[in-house]
Design a protein around this motif. Structure first.
Motif, PDB file in Angstrom:
ATOM      1  N   PHE C 147     -40.243 -49.278 -52.216  1.00  0.00           N
ATOM      2  CA  PHE C 147     -40.437 -50.503 -52.989  1.00  0.00           C
ATOM      3  C   PHE C 147     -40.457 -51.713 -52.055  1.00  0.00           C
ATOM      4  O   PHE C 147     -41.360 -52.546 -52.113  1.00  0.00           O
ATOM      5  CB  PHE C 147     -39.295 -50.624 -54.000  1.00  0.00           C
ATOM      6  N   ASN C 149     -41.164 -51.769 -49.057  1.00  0.00           N
ATOM      7  CA  ASN C 149     -42.389 -51.731 -48.267  1.00  0.00           C
ATOM      8  C   ASN C 149     -43.527 -52.464 -48.977  1.00  0.00           C
ATOM      9  O   ASN C 149     -44.300 -53.193 -48.365  1.00  0.00           O
ATOM     10  CB  ASN C 149     -42.767 -50.277 -47.996  1.00  0.00           C
ATOM     11  N   GLY C 150     -43.597 -52.282 -50.286  1.00  0.00           N
ATOM     12  CA  GLY C 150     -44.608 -53.000 -51.072  1.00  0.00           C
ATOM     13  C   GLY C 150     -44.408 -54.499 -50.990  1.00  0.00           C
ATOM     14  O   GLY C 150     -45.353 -55.268 -50.768  1.00  0.00           O
ATOM     15  N   ILE C 151     -43.158 -54.934 -51.151  1.00  0.00           N
ATOM     16  CA  ILE C 151     -42.855 -56.362 -51.081  1.00  0.00           C
ATOM     17  C   ILE C 151     -43.203 -56.906 -49.685  1.00  0.00           C
ATOM     18  O   ILE C 151     -43.795 -57.974 -49.537  1.00  0.00           O
ATOM     19  CB  ILE C 151     -41.356 -56.607 -51.372  1.00  0.00           C
ATOM     20  N   GLN C 153     -45.354 -55.801 -47.556  1.00  0.00           N
ATOM     21  CA  GLN C 153     -46.804 -55.950 -47.403  1.00  0.00           C
ATOM     22  C   GLN C 153     -47.317 -57.162 -48.150  1.00  0.00           C
ATOM     23  O   GLN C 153     -48.179 -57.883 -47.668  1.00  0.00           O
ATOM     24  CB  GLN C 153     -47.512 -54.691 -47.914  1.00  0.00           C
ATOM     25  N   LEU C 154     -46.759 -57.353 -49.346  1.00  0.00           N
ATOM     26  CA  LEU C 154     -47.178 -58.505 -50.133  1.00  0.00           C
ATOM     27  C   LEU C 154     -46.931 -59.794 -49.344  1.00  0.00           C
ATOM     28  O   LEU C 154     -47.794 -60.666 -49.254  1.00  0.00           O
ATOM     29  CB  LEU C 154     -46.402 -58.533 -51.456  1.00  0.00           C
ATOM     30  N   LEU C 157     -49.046 -59.655 -45.816  1.00  0.00           N
ATOM     31  CA  LEU C 157     -50.487 -59.425 -45.879  1.00  0.00           C
ATOM     32  C   LEU C 157     -51.179 -60.432 -46.790  1.00  0.00           C
ATOM     33  O   LEU C 157     -52.323 -60.792 -46.586  1.00  0.00           O
ATOM     34  CB  LEU C 157     -50.747 -57.996 -46.389  1.00  0.00           C
ATOM     35  N   VAL C 158     -50.449 -60.906 -47.810  1.00  0.00           N
ATOM     36  CA  VAL C 158     -51.088 -61.755 -48.809  1.00  0.00           C
ATOM     37  C   VAL C 158     -50.497 -63.166 -48.820  1.00  0.00           C
ATOM     38  O   VAL C 158     -51.215 -64.156 -48.788  1.00  0.00           O
ATOM     39  CB  VAL C 158     -50.962 -61.122 -50.212  1.00  0.00           C
TER      40      VAL C 158
END
Lengths: 346, 534, 381
Positions: C147, C149-151, C153-154, C157-158
């Motif tokens: 989870f 990891n998703g944050i 990247q967010l 990356l974004v």
């Protein structure tokens, strides 16, 4: 009126509400951006059909109290062995597909039985052990793919190769046999009738199973093992049956998935096979203690529609930045954490 | 210390949800006194202790009336911590010891002496180093007071139970300023020799001026060590006396005694007799934690209501659980002369028996399923009722209409108050949940029905209804009923015979109208004394 | 001697078995892997000097991360797969330090300082979540890793370059949004490993570049730091806090009754582990000299857990020796298995797959064995 609203809200639950709203927003954006809705809907339907049985595979283990089956790759691998073997013999169309199933199911039963024996001994840690059993089976099979005696040139590495390719096309064997069976189009939307029918049959069969004597016994074991024991139910046998059933469904599920996708993916691809299925059934409203066919259906539709349309929509809006993968990671793992931390009533 | 009492309880009353549990209980203890508190299960002893230790459950249920006075000063004890500060210690019945810790680590748990160091000066006292030599020295001293040589460096796990009990006591007396120790049935888990060591230790502690409140069932131990005795029954102090004036038989009588109006029960065509035994149990052993059965023999007459009584921990609850196969058992159980395989619930149920568990929410019910499902499921799984025809037994589908019809019938017969057969059992009141359990057993149409603690945790009105139902099953359907209960009064209301279990065996079988003193003595393991009396 | 600067550290919980049978029982798992390693070394016909260099280097790189797992085990939280979160905190600090171009040992120290509050905050969050999932801590911490990891990247990356203002053409993608896939740590490379080499070289040898002992190189300062960590971890077990953690780890209920704040103790254990993991990741990356922004942290949890299990730890008992022996053995296998695969099957990939099979399999078997033993001991009670 407000009571009714509250009731509806409680039925739905916050996570589902968020996801539905998010989905509606995505659709609205798609309309505003003048994207081709027909393609989005068609892709969504296909994705739902592809993944339905894999999600369905979560139900038996949840029902019999083993929990989320993070060891789904065990069944997935059995399915892939079936597919690869059938292809190795060069069987085409439905013959190929059903041969793959005939090979995969007994393998899945055996693997599922062994896996269930292991889980029986690690009660309370099933999910953690399952995850790593799944991982090790997948990585162990990587060596098998490299060394296995498959000889069909369409499948092995082209360049002086030893071992199977990473992705094998099903073009000339049983790619899309279900999708194209009785397929038709309405309003430019292609309906993969065979795929939906096949998935539907399995949903009905499992729904019926849970209304049979054995199915009810399985559910009882999951909701109160002591009640089950005091009702003369063999708790261990029911748990074993649940795990085997889940493993078999996973094997069939990956075959359906592969024929629709058009490729079989080997090596490390099945590592994460469990996570979308786990997330789907949880998004559908299942908890660690209770899961129904309805949860599986709603979850499959919501999660896979979301995944399908999030990519093109966000790409259009953000000009290239792909946040769909990120959104998938956050959403599915967030959902799993939510389920794991929900207090259990007793 | 104005009047020389360590502790005075004055007029303590307490109710739970409208039921009175304690009524004006008063008690005082002097330094160095061993004060025995005796009473049946449910007499209110544990509630009294919860009040004394400021347990959360008391505040959550609306507090209590009356006064707690320590050293002549009224105090408010609102947490176990406060009780500890006032010098009141508790020796728990189940040990609060960490098996992987040494004796001295357990004795000093969360009260470890520490020394400051560089890190603790920066990050706070939690990083102070443990003073292990001091821990060990203190532990040795506390153990020394009990005149027991236990290696304070040994791990607690794997020690004999008796030693663990002493470690537990050592932890309490190691606390500074401890003046009153509560022993909650300390000898229940001990062997005879260990128990007498413990009694010696209690005497030694009292001679050092520590007051002891001794809660027990074992009247002979009371007679051995207590200075004063208070007898509690139904939340009231029925008597208090110094030991010199006490007699075993008298205490027993006071403990259980109450007027019982045995209702006139409907007559039977023929009364059950020893000529026609439906069930014979021989040399029966059940390994149920806390309720072990050790080589018991019992025969059940066809058509009777047999009561099984006895104090907690003596194994009365283990009998039914063993016969049905929920806990591992050995021995011989024969119904109508043919032996029933043990440890297999399915065989037990198929032989024409059914079981209503004492653990209603844990074993008796599927809380998140409908009333209907709870009622029919066992009969469906065992006897194949409520299934539609089909080739494969295990894949036959449920027969919804038969299920519904039967559920409605049971709900009417047993007067289950609910919104409908699909209501979740979790939402029902305790009494109605118990009726669902009875309905589940009744659906099996058993010849012999085992019922454990059928009225536990349900309100007074519902209790009577449940008892009436059992009589109805017995009289109208000729069902043999074996009913286990901690409430002697209800056994005496409806049973034909009452078997009393003591230390895992039947100590005696009495008619329901036998005198109180007989029940009291047998329960306390003084059956021999009874024979002398009679 | 210098490879193991921690020889004096003894763990209190490790009942020191004397007889050979005791040693065999306590160390059966490491002995098993030792046998496999030796078989692999023989099969691969490896050059021993190469092997020692590799393993010592990898030990310096990984040991700190592995040791960061010990405290949560002590507090009964099992193996903390959530150290991935700590690794992300470390990487965040590295991004900041690299952006401001602080180099050398100062840069490393600054990153270590910056990573502390980030790791503490994240550890607090992880701890709170794990307190709500008692009995399922391991699977939850693993999913927490995914989870997070998703944050991560967010954010990188974004949000970086959009919501979070940052301009850095070297670190960031051409579009001005998000970080590049790899970040070069040239200024920080070996900053810790070689920080004390002048001591060694000045006093003993004259060669420049790395501390050497005969044909072997070793990261002197890192090993020294690992030694300090071992001493500190042992120190913690001897304090009041450590005693509370052990009590909570053995039986939460009894600890609670004794007046210990169970939830708080568990959170502290996770926070400590997360901070240590952040530092561990810094050590790991300064040794590599470059990092994959979006994947360097991903497998940290799994490899560290596998290493400590190979060293004979269980989910309820882990000592410093388990960590040290495990790291050495696991990385020996890591070096050996592709080469052995090449020799035995003619396909080096077999060895690589065997390597990951090994990591996953070790965890699966260790968890299963432990759950199994836990159950049978409960039943025999």
């Amino acid at each position: 009126m407000s009571d009714k609203l509250r009731n509806a809200y409680e039925q739905l639950g916050l996570p589902r509400l968020i996801i539905i709203v998010f989905l509606l927003v995505l659709f609205a954006v798609a309309v505003i951006m003048r994207m081709d809705l027909a393609i989005l809907i068609k892709d969504s339907i296909t994705r739902i059909g592809m993944n339905g049985i894999l999600v369905l595979a979560m139900l038996p283990t949840l029902a019999c109290g083993v929990g989320l089956n993070f060891g789904l790759p065990v069944g997935v691998i059995a399915g892939i062995v079936g597919a690869v073997t059938s292809m190795n013999w060069g069987l085409k169309g439905f013959a190929g597909f059903f041969t793959a199933m005939v090979i995969a199911i007994p393998l899945a039963v055996i693997a599922g039985y062994l896996y269930a024996m292991l889980l029986e001994r690690v009660q309370g840690q099933e999910m953690m052990v399952g995850t790593y059993v799944g991982f090790s089976v997948v990585s162990g099979m990587c060596m098998f793919w490299l060394l296995a005696p498959y000889r069909n040139p369409a499948m092995i590495f082209a360049l002086g190769g030893k071992g199977l390719r990473t992705t094998i096309t099903l073009d000339r064997t049983f790619g899309k046999v279900l999708n194209d069976f009785l397929g038709f189009s309405v309003f430019d939307i292609y309906i993969p009738t065979g795929l939906l029918l096949f998935m539907g049959i399995f949903f009905v069969l499992i729904a019926l199973f849970f209304k049979s004597k054995a199915g009810l016994a399985m559910r009882t074991v999951g909701s109160n093992p002591m009640y089950a024991r005091s009702s003369g139910i063999n708790v261990q046998r029911m748990r074993t049956m649940g795990v085997i059933l889940s493993t078999v469904l996973a094997a069939i599920g990956i075959l359906v998935y592969s024929q629709s996708y058009g490729f079989v993916q080997l090596y490390t691809a099945p590592l994460t096979a469990a996570f979308p299925a786990v997330a789907s059934v949880l998004i559908g409203g299942a908890s660690l203690r209770k899961a129904t066919i309805g949860h599986a259906i709603i979850g499959t539709v919501l999660f896979h529609t979301l995944l399908t349309i999030a990519l093109p929509v966000t790409q259009t809006v953000l000009q290239g930045a792909d946040i769909s993968e990120i959104a998938r990671t956050i959403m599915s793992n967030g959902m799993i954490i939510y389920a794991l931390t929900r207090a259990e009533r007793r | 210390m104005r009047n020389g009492h360590v502790l005075e309880l004055k007029g303590i009353s307490k109710g739970f949800f409208g039921t009175t549990v304690l009524k004006g209980v008063s008690l005082d203890i002097r330094p160095g006194e061993i004060h025995a508190l005796v009473g049946e299960n449910g007499a209110g002893k544990s509630t009294l202790m919860n009040i004394l230790f400021g347990m959360q459950v008391i505040q959550d249920t609306g507090g209590f009336e009356g006064q707690v006075v320590v050293d002549g000063q009224a105090v408010t004890i609102d947490s176990p911590r406060r009780a500890m500060e006032l010098g009141i210690g508790m020796v728990h019945q189940e040990f609060m010891l960490i098996p992987g810790f040494t004796v001295s680590e357990n004795i000093k748990l969360n009260r470890e002496p520490t020394r400051g160091n560089l890190a603790s000066r920066i990050f706070g006292h939690r990083l102070e180093t443990l003073d292990e030599p001091l821990m060990q020295a203190d532990s040795r001293m506390a153990l020394g007071k009990l005149a027991l040589s236990i290696d304070e460096m040994a791990l607690v796990g794997g020690m004999p139970v008796g030693h663990m009990q002493f470690v537990e006591i050592a932890r309490e007396i190691d606390k500074k300023n401890v003046r009153l120790l509560v022993f909650d049935e300390p000898t229940a888990v001990l062997a005879e020799s260990e128990a007498s060591l413990l009694l010696d230790a209690m005497k030694r502690l009292s001679s050092e001026g520590i007051a002891i409140l001794f809660i027990t069932h074992r009247l002979d131990e009371v007679m051995e060590v207590a200075d004063n005795i208070t007898i509690l029954r139904d939340g009231e102090v029925v008597s208090r006396m110094p030991r010199s004036e006490a007699k075993l038989g008298r205490i027993a009588e006071l403990m259980v005694g109450r007027k019982i109006e045995r209702p006139v029960l409907p007559p039977r065509k023929s009364e059950p007799s020893d000529e026609d035994m439906v069930l014979r149990i021989e040399n029966f052993r059940v390994d149920m934690p806390g309720e072990r059965v050790r080589g018991l023999d019992l025969s059940v007459r066809r058509g009777e209501i047999l009561g099984i009584g006895g104090l907690a921990g003596h194994g009365k609850v283990g009998i039914a659980n063993g016969v049905i196969g929920l806990y591992p058992s050995t021995g011989r159980v024969a119904k109508d002369g043919s032996q029933i395989p043990l440890n297999d619930p399915k065989q037990a149920l198929l032989s024409g028996m059914a079981f209503v568990s004492e653990d209603r929410r844990g074993v008796g019910l599927l809380l998140d399923e409908s009333i209907e499902m709870n009622i029919i499921l066992t009969a469906m799984q065992v006897q194949g009722k409520f299934l539609r025809p089909g080739a494969l037994q295990s894949l036959r589908l449920e027969d919804r209409s038969a299920m519904r019809e039967h559920a409605l019938e049971v709900m009417r017969d047993l007067d289950i108050r609910c919104t409908g057969p699909t209501q979740l059992v979790r939402r029902l009141s305790g009494g109605n949940q118990q009726k669902v359990c009875l309905g589940r057993a009744f659906t099996m149409e058993p010849e012999v029905l085992w019922v454990s603690e059928p009225t536990r945790g349900i309100d007074v009105g519902a209790k009577q209804l449940v008892l009436d139902l059992l009589v109805k099953f017995n009289r109208e359907h000729g069902m043999t009923i074996v009913m286990t209960s901690s409430e002697l009064a209800e056994l005496r209301k409806i049973c034909d015979r009452i078997a009393i279990v003591y230390r895992g065996q039947i100590a005696g079988i009495l008619p329901p109208d036998a005198p109180d003193v007989d029940f009291g003595l047998i329960m306390a393991g003084k059956g021999a004394a009874l024979e002398e009396v009679s | 001697m210098l490879e193991k600067p921690t020889a004096q550290v003894k763990t209190p919980a490790g009942g020191s078995g004397v007889g050979i049978s005791d040693i065999l029982r306590n160390w059966s798992v490491p002995i098993f892997f030792l046998v496999i390693s030796i078989a692999g070394i023989i099969a691969a016909r490896l050059d021993i000097n190469y092997l020692v260099n590799e393993v010592v280097g990898r030990f310096g790189r990984n040991a700190f991360l592995v040791i960061s797992l010990i405290i949560p085990v002590m507090a009964g939280l099992g193996l903390n797969f959530g150290i991935v979160v700590g690794a992300m905190a470390g990487q965040t600090a590295l991004v900041i330090v690299t952006h401001y171009q602080v180099e050398g040992l100062a840069g490393f120290a600054l990153a270590a300082v910056i990573s502390v509050p980030i790791a503490m905050l994240l550890g607090l969050l992880v701890g709170k979540v794990l307190n709500r999932a008692k009995g399922r801590e391991m699977v939850t911490s693993m999913i927490m890793g995914y989870f997070a990891n998703g944050i991560y990247q967010l954010v990188f990356l974004v949000l970086l370059g959009t919501l979070i203002p940052m301009k850095d053409p070297v670190l960031m993608l051409g579009s001005g949004i998000g970080l590049r896939n790899t970040i070069d740590l040239i200024g920080l490379s070996y900053s810790l490993d070689r920080a004390m080499d002048w001591l060694w070289n000045g006093f003993v040898f004259t060669s420049v570049g790395a501390a050497r002992l005969g044909p072997w190189r070793f990261p002197l300062c890192t090993l020294f730091i690992i030694g300090i960590l071992c001493v500190l971890t042992t120190f913690i077990t001897r304090t009041k806090l450590g005693q509370e953690m052990r009590a909570v780890g053995q039986d939460m209920h009894i600890a609670q009754v004794a007046g210990i704040n169970v939830d708080r103790t568990r959170i502290i254990a996770i926070m400590m582990s997360t901070v240590l993991a952040a530092w561990g990741q810094l050590i790991f990356l300064q040794n590599l000299g470059t990092f994959n922004t979006y994947s360097s942290h991903e497998q940290v949890g799994m490899f560290s857990v596998a290493a400590i299990l190979v060293g004979g730890a269980t989910t309820r008992r882990a000592t410093i020796w388990n960590a040290i022996v495990g790291t050495l053995l696991f990385h020996t296998l890591f070096v050996v298995s592709p080469l052995a695969g090449q020799r035995l099957f003619g396909v080096s990939q077999v060895g690589e797959y065997f390597r990951s099979f090994l990591a996953y399999g070790v965890i699966a078997v260790a968890l299963a064995l432990h759950a199994w033993q836990g159950r049978s001991s409960k039943q025999s009670k």
